[in-house]
Design an enzyme around this catalytic site. Sequence first.
Site, PDB file in Angstrom:
ATOM      1  N   CYS A 123     -26.160  30.377 -34.452  1.00  0.00           N
ATOM      2  CA  CYS A 123     -27.511  30.393 -33.884  1.00  0.00           C
ATOM      3  C   CYS A 123     -27.826  29.103 -33.126  1.00  0.00           C
ATOM      4  CB  CYS A 123     -28.525  30.594 -35.013  1.00  0.00           C
ATOM      5  SG  CYS A 123     -30.213  30.653 -34.422  1.00  0.00           S
ATOM      6  N   ARG A 129     -33.321  55.497 -45.799  1.00  0.00           N
ATOM      7  CA  ARG A 129     -31.948  54.987 -45.750  1.00  0.00           C
ATOM      8  C   ARG A 129     -31.031  55.774 -46.680  1.00  0.00           C
ATOM      9  NH1 ARG A 129     -33.100  48.500 -45.446  1.00  0.00           N
ATOM     10  NH2 ARG A 129     -33.483  48.467 -43.206  1.00  0.00           N
ATOM     11  N   ASP A 187     -35.823  46.472 -30.937  1.00  0.00           N
ATOM     12  CA  ASP A 187     -37.273  46.429 -31.199  1.00  0.00           C
ATOM     13  C   ASP A 187     -37.686  44.966 -31.264  1.00  0.00           C
ATOM     14  OD1 ASP A 187     -36.325  45.509 -33.616  1.00  0.00           O
ATOM     15  OD2 ASP A 187     -37.404  46.960 -34.852  1.00  0.00           O
ATOM     16  N   CYS A 189     -35.176  36.320 -40.418  1.00  0.00           N
ATOM     17  CA  CYS A 189     -35.527  35.682 -39.142  1.00  0.00           C
ATOM     18  C   CYS A 189     -36.948  36.099 -38.759  1.00  0.00           C
ATOM     19  CB  CYS A 189     -34.515  36.096 -38.069  1.00  0.00           C
ATOM     20  SG  CYS A 189     -34.606  35.082 -36.598  1.00  0.00           S
ATOM     21  N   TYR A 206     -35.705  52.849 -27.709  1.00  0.00           N
ATOM     22  CA  TYR A 206     -35.499  52.332 -29.064  1.00  0.00           C
ATOM     23  C   TYR A 206     -35.302  53.488 -30.061  1.00  0.00           C
ATOM     24  CZ  TYR A 206     -36.334  50.938 -33.745  1.00  0.00           C
ATOM     25  OH  TYR A 206     -36.172  50.811 -35.090  1.00  0.00           O
ATOM     26  N   CYS A 247     -33.623  30.092 -42.371  1.00  0.00           N
ATOM     27  CA  CYS A 247     -32.292  29.864 -41.778  1.00  0.00           C
ATOM     28  C   CYS A 247     -31.256  29.499 -42.841  1.00  0.00           C
ATOM     29  CB  CYS A 247     -32.373  28.774 -40.715  1.00  0.00           C
ATOM     30  SG  CYS A 247     -33.565  29.167 -39.417  1.00  0.00           S
ATOM     31  N   GLU A 281     -38.709  56.530 -38.089  1.00  0.00           N
ATOM     32  CA  GLU A 281     -38.771  55.575 -36.978  1.00  0.00           C
ATOM     33  C   GLU A 281     -40.112  55.657 -36.255  1.00  0.00           C
ATOM     34  OE1 GLU A 281     -36.983  53.131 -36.252  1.00  0.00           O
ATOM     35  OE2 GLU A 281     -35.258  53.492 -37.523  1.00  0.00           O
ATOM     36  N   GLN A 290     -45.476  50.168 -35.224  1.00  0.00           N
ATOM     37  CA  GLN A 290     -46.806  49.563 -35.418  1.00  0.00           C
ATOM     38  C   GLN A 290     -47.318  49.650 -36.849  1.00  0.00           C
ATOM     39  OE1 GLN A 290     -48.291  48.821 -32.236  1.00  0.00           O
ATOM     40  NE2 GLN A 290     -47.689  50.468 -30.881  1.00  0.00           N
TER      41      GLN A 290
HETATM   42 FE1  SF4 Z   1     -33.015  33.378 -37.204  1.00  0.00          FE
HETATM   43 FE2  SF4 Z   1     -31.182  31.702 -36.299  1.00  0.00          FE
HETATM   44 FE3  SF4 Z   1     -32.592  31.042 -38.417  1.00  0.00          FE
HETATM   45 FE4  SF4 Z   1     -30.803  33.002 -38.584  1.00  0.00          FE
HETATM   46  S1  SF4 Z   1     -30.425  30.842 -38.186  1.00  0.00           S
HETATM   47  S2  SF4 Z   1     -32.894  33.023 -39.385  1.00  0.00           S
HETATM   48  S3  SF4 Z   1     -30.966  33.905 -36.543  1.00  0.00           S
HETATM   49  S4  SF4 Z   1     -33.376  31.346 -36.366  1.00  0.00           S
END
Ligand code: SF4
Length: 374
Positions: A214, A31, A144, A198, A126, A205, A43, A48
């Site tokens: 979401c 990066r 991905d 996520c 990808y 979340c 990449e 994997q």
């Molecule tokens: Fe994933 Fe939705 Fe939770 Fe954010 S809010 S971590 S996008 S499930």
Amino acid sequence: MPPEKTFPDLRAMRRRLLQWYRQNRRDLPWRRTRDSYRIWISEVMLQQTRVAAVIPYYRRFVARFPTVLSLARAREPVLLRHWAGLGYYSRARNIHRAAKQIVALHNSCFPVGAEAALALPGVGRYTAAAVLSIADNLPLAALDGNVARVLARLQALHGDLRLPARWRELEASAQALLDRRAPGEWNQAMMELGAMVCTPLAPRCGECPLSADCRAFALDITDSVPEKRSKRAAVSVRIAAAVLLDSAGRTLLLRNVDGNARELFSNLWQFPAIKVRRNAREELRRHLEVLLRLSQPTLLPLTPVRHSVTYRDITLLPFLLRVERLPNRIAAKRSVQTGRAMLLRPLLAGVEDAPVSSATRKIAHAAAHGLSRV
Ligand code: SF4
């Protein structure tokens, strides 16, 4: 459904994710560059393979092959030696072929265009999107597994994400969500969110910049979206391998020898080996008699080693075989006439330096351990 309908406040959503990324992104070596060659290498390595495992390989690799030209000019055994341990050696062979193609057709620069990038060996949609968006700001969304999971949860999509029709839908929604003003940063932000917040199990979340957008979170179904893929049942395989050792402490590795379980050693240098059904010692002994023209070799069993490759659960059964002189002929029948032999000394250091798979390293370690106890 168009993303503007699914996500009414798309601009605010993009702003939140990019802001989160700028504050939380991991400082990873690839990066720190916009060099498309280095981004491409990272990449490919990351396919994997976990980030933490890739970092030292990436650093060594770009130090040894700093440009496309240096990679294209490298001999395959040297390249494979720098890849050894990362697994999936077809990736290394593909980047070698692609580097030669880039030198021949693109003036030694990774092509700036999806069509030309996709024509390179091993470069799929990808990889092309990731490299071209990050290095050249091309507006291509990279999809991905991590990004697909985020998108599925944002939209509360059920079903198997890897089904071709569903994957195409995800590609379309990834492209529609893409922030075209900062495509490289956006792609990396989506990947980072999938990797760090996520996550497949127990997504965080409460820390997610997209929780307000979401649907899976709103419906409290993040545990069941995306649907778990049914795992292919593991197949057990037993491989008996012979570590020959001559009076000078040299050992023998083979390559391109049919009937030598070579696909399980990634078609790299390996000890003489065979898949066994019942009596490992007896079946290996017969194999060596035919392959190396040895007469009634005395095989000393060493400690078995476990090894997993995708759905294969492999038990490696190493045997030590002391010989006066290493055989200098490996062809016994037509099907093995393409084989080549490499003699190494000392055993462990020699194997560490050779282009071999991790299964061969494990066998060498088992042998070295066994020898230290004799
Ligand atoms: Fe994933 Fe939705 Fe939770 Fe954010 S809010 S971590 S996008 S499930």
